[in-house]
Scaffold this motif. Sequence first.
Motif, PDB file in Angstrom:
ATOM      1  N   GLN A 130    -102.057  11.846  63.747  1.00 15.00           N
ATOM      2  CA  GLN A 130    -103.233  11.017  63.983  1.00 15.00           C
ATOM      3  C   GLN A 130    -102.870   9.534  63.869  1.00 15.00           C
ATOM      4  O   GLN A 130    -103.289   8.724  64.708  1.00 15.00           O
ATOM      5  CB  GLN A 130    -104.316  11.375  62.970  1.00 15.00           C
ATOM      6  CG  GLN A 130    -105.613  10.629  63.178  1.00 15.00           C
ATOM      7  CD  GLN A 130    -106.665  11.019  62.150  1.00 15.00           C
ATOM      8  OE1 GLN A 130    -106.386  11.781  61.228  1.00 15.00           O
ATOM      9  NE2 GLN A 130    -107.865  10.512  62.313  1.00 15.00           N
ATOM     10  N   LEU A 131    -102.080   9.169  62.872  1.00 11.80           N
ATOM     11  CA  LEU A 131    -101.665   7.774  62.709  1.00 11.80           C
ATOM     12  C   LEU A 131    -100.780   7.314  63.867  1.00 11.80           C
ATOM     13  O   LEU A 131    -100.898   6.175  64.330  1.00 11.80           O
ATOM     14  CB  LEU A 131    -100.941   7.598  61.372  1.00 11.80           C
ATOM     15  CG  LEU A 131    -101.830   7.724  60.132  1.00 11.80           C
ATOM     16  CD1 LEU A 131    -100.978   7.723  58.872  1.00 11.80           C
ATOM     17  CD2 LEU A 131    -102.858   6.601  60.090  1.00 11.80           C
ATOM     18  N   GLU A 132     -99.914   8.207  64.347  1.00 11.04           N
ATOM     19  CA  GLU A 132     -99.077   7.846  65.496  1.00 11.04           C
ATOM     20  C   GLU A 132     -99.928   7.595  66.738  1.00 11.04           C
ATOM     21  O   GLU A 132     -99.677   6.650  67.490  1.00 11.04           O
ATOM     22  CB  GLU A 132     -98.049   8.946  65.774  1.00 11.04           C
ATOM     23  CG  GLU A 132     -96.925   8.974  64.766  1.00 11.04           C
ATOM     24  CD  GLU A 132     -95.979  10.150  64.956  1.00 11.04           C
ATOM     25  OE1 GLU A 132     -96.270  11.031  65.790  1.00 11.04           O
ATOM     26  OE2 GLU A 132     -94.953  10.182  64.270  1.00 11.04           O
ATOM     27  N   ARG A 133    -100.952   8.436  66.944  1.00 12.26           N
ATOM     28  CA  ARG A 133    -101.860   8.220  68.076  1.00 12.26           C
ATOM     29  C   ARG A 133    -102.592   6.887  67.933  1.00 12.26           C
ATOM     30  O   ARG A 133    -102.776   6.149  68.905  1.00 12.26           O
ATOM     31  CB  ARG A 133    -102.860   9.369  68.178  1.00 12.26           C
ATOM     32  CG  ARG A 133    -102.300  10.624  68.798  1.00 12.26           C
ATOM     33  CD  ARG A 133    -103.391  11.615  69.160  1.00 12.26           C
ATOM     34  NE  ARG A 133    -104.193  12.034  68.017  1.00 12.26           N
ATOM     35  CZ  ARG A 133    -103.995  13.122  67.299  1.00 12.26           C
ATOM     36  NH1 ARG A 133    -103.020  13.944  67.615  1.00 12.26           N
ATOM     37  NH2 ARG A 133    -104.775  13.417  66.282  1.00 12.26           N
ATOM     38  N   GLU A 134    -103.026   6.565  66.704  1.00 12.36           N
ATOM     39  CA  GLU A 134    -103.736   5.313  66.467  1.00 12.36           C
ATOM     40  C   GLU A 134    -102.823   4.115  66.733  1.00 12.36           C
ATOM     41  O   GLU A 134    -103.248   3.120  67.333  1.00 12.36           O
ATOM     42  CB  GLU A 134    -104.249   5.285  65.030  1.00 12.36           C
ATOM     43  CG  GLU A 134    -105.173   4.123  64.735  1.00 12.36           C
ATOM     44  CD  GLU A 134    -105.741   4.191  63.333  1.00 12.36           C
ATOM     45  OE1 GLU A 134    -106.105   3.117  62.816  1.00 12.36           O
ATOM     46  OE2 GLU A 134    -105.831   5.294  62.759  1.00 12.36           O
ATOM     47  N   ILE A 135    -101.572   4.218  66.315  1.00 11.64           N
ATOM     48  CA  ILE A 135    -100.615   3.133  66.570  1.00 11.64           C
ATOM     49  C   ILE A 135    -100.421   2.945  68.065  1.00 11.64           C
ATOM     50  O   ILE A 135    -100.406   1.806  68.560  1.00 11.64           O
ATOM     51  CB  ILE A 135     -99.274   3.415  65.859  1.00 11.64           C
ATOM     52  CG1 ILE A 135     -99.432   3.221  64.347  1.00 11.64           C
ATOM     53  CG2 ILE A 135     -98.174   2.513  66.397  1.00 11.64           C
ATOM     54  CD1 ILE A 135     -98.233   3.666  63.543  1.00 11.64           C
ATOM     55  N   LEU A 136    -100.273   4.031  68.804  1.00 13.25           N
ATOM     56  CA  LEU A 136    -100.125   3.919  70.257  1.00 13.25           C
ATOM     57  C   LEU A 136    -101.344   3.257  70.888  1.00 13.25           C
ATOM     58  O   LEU A 136    -101.221   2.407  71.773  1.00 13.25           O
ATOM     59  CB  LEU A 136     -99.892   5.302  70.877  1.00 13.25           C
ATOM     60  CG  LEU A 136     -98.520   5.901  70.696  1.00 13.25           C
ATOM     61  CD1 LEU A 136     -98.486   7.329  71.240  1.00 13.25           C
ATOM     62  CD2 LEU A 136     -97.481   5.052  71.395  1.00 13.25           C
ATOM     63  N   ARG A 137    -102.522   3.652  70.439  1.00 15.65           N
ATOM     64  CA  ARG A 137    -103.753   3.083  70.978  1.00 15.65           C
ATOM     65  C   ARG A 137    -103.812   1.582  70.690  1.00 15.65           C
ATOM     66  O   ARG A 137    -104.128   0.777  71.568  1.00 15.65           O
ATOM     67  CB  ARG A 137    -104.963   3.785  70.357  1.00 15.65           C
ATOM     68  CG  ARG A 137    -106.305   3.312  70.896  1.00 15.65           C
ATOM     69  CD  ARG A 137    -107.471   3.986  70.193  1.00 15.65           C
ATOM     70  NE  ARG A 137    -107.511   3.781  68.758  1.00 15.65           N
ATOM     71  CZ  ARG A 137    -107.965   2.675  68.150  1.00 15.65           C
ATOM     72  NH1 ARG A 137    -108.406   1.678  68.858  1.00 15.65           N
ATOM     73  NH2 ARG A 137    -107.964   2.597  66.839  1.00 15.65           N
ATOM     74  N   ALA A 141    -103.806  -1.703  73.223  1.00 12.99           N
ATOM     75  CA  ALA A 141    -104.832  -2.737  73.157  1.00 12.99           C
ATOM     76  C   ALA A 141    -104.199  -4.115  72.970  1.00 12.99           C
ATOM     77  O   ALA A 141    -104.628  -5.099  73.583  1.00 12.99           O
ATOM     78  CB  ALA A 141    -105.800  -2.448  72.012  1.00 12.99           C
ATOM     79  N   LEU A 142    -103.165  -4.193  72.153  1.00 10.38           N
ATOM     80  CA  LEU A 142    -102.464  -5.455  71.935  1.00 10.38           C
ATOM     81  C   LEU A 142    -101.790  -5.928  73.213  1.00 10.38           C
ATOM     82  O   LEU A 142    -101.850  -7.118  73.561  1.00 10.38           O
ATOM     83  CB  LEU A 142    -101.434  -5.285  70.814  1.00 10.38           C
ATOM     84  CG  LEU A 142    -100.689  -6.532  70.372  1.00 10.38           C
ATOM     85  CD1 LEU A 142    -101.662  -7.569  69.832  1.00 10.38           C
ATOM     86  CD2 LEU A 142     -99.664  -6.181  69.313  1.00 10.38           C
TER      87      LEU A 142
END
Length: 165
Positions: A130-137, A141-142
């Motif tokens: 889940q954290l890896e998906r959030e980092i990718l997202r 965005a960045l």
Amino acid sequence: MSRIPKARKDAILSKMLAPHPISIRQLALQENLSEATLYNWRNQLRQEGRPVPEHHRSSENWSAQTRFAVVVETIAMSEIELSEYCRAKGLFPEQVKQWRDLSIQAQGQAEVSTPEQAQENKTLRKQNKQLEREILRKDKALAEAAALLILQKKVRALWGEPEED
């Protein structure tokens, strides 16, 4: 339900146990059997402690269970027998010796794994994904924000407006 002759089953299992086996799906189509039957046979082999390689994994990426099964099968073999076994399985004797050392080392350090530990590990793996998906997202965005800032600067330069900082 028809019974499959032992000779045919043995021939199919030998294809499954080959050094570089084909996928279960391909084998099922080739032999005109259901995938469930082949998966069942593979699971039975694993329960018997036989090493069953997977078609998409090299020997370096075999599961711990398969590696341990190889170690158990080869523990009493001489160097010559081990070399022959390794040639037949597509392995190197050094790999098997390394796996044997790791198994011995793990046995010395092993703690009895409890269901709570297994559940905790599962939860941690889930959180990690889940954290890896959030980092990718957030990375996406960045990158989008950076692209918009660059585009904004180019538009201002095109229209001759002064830059704001």
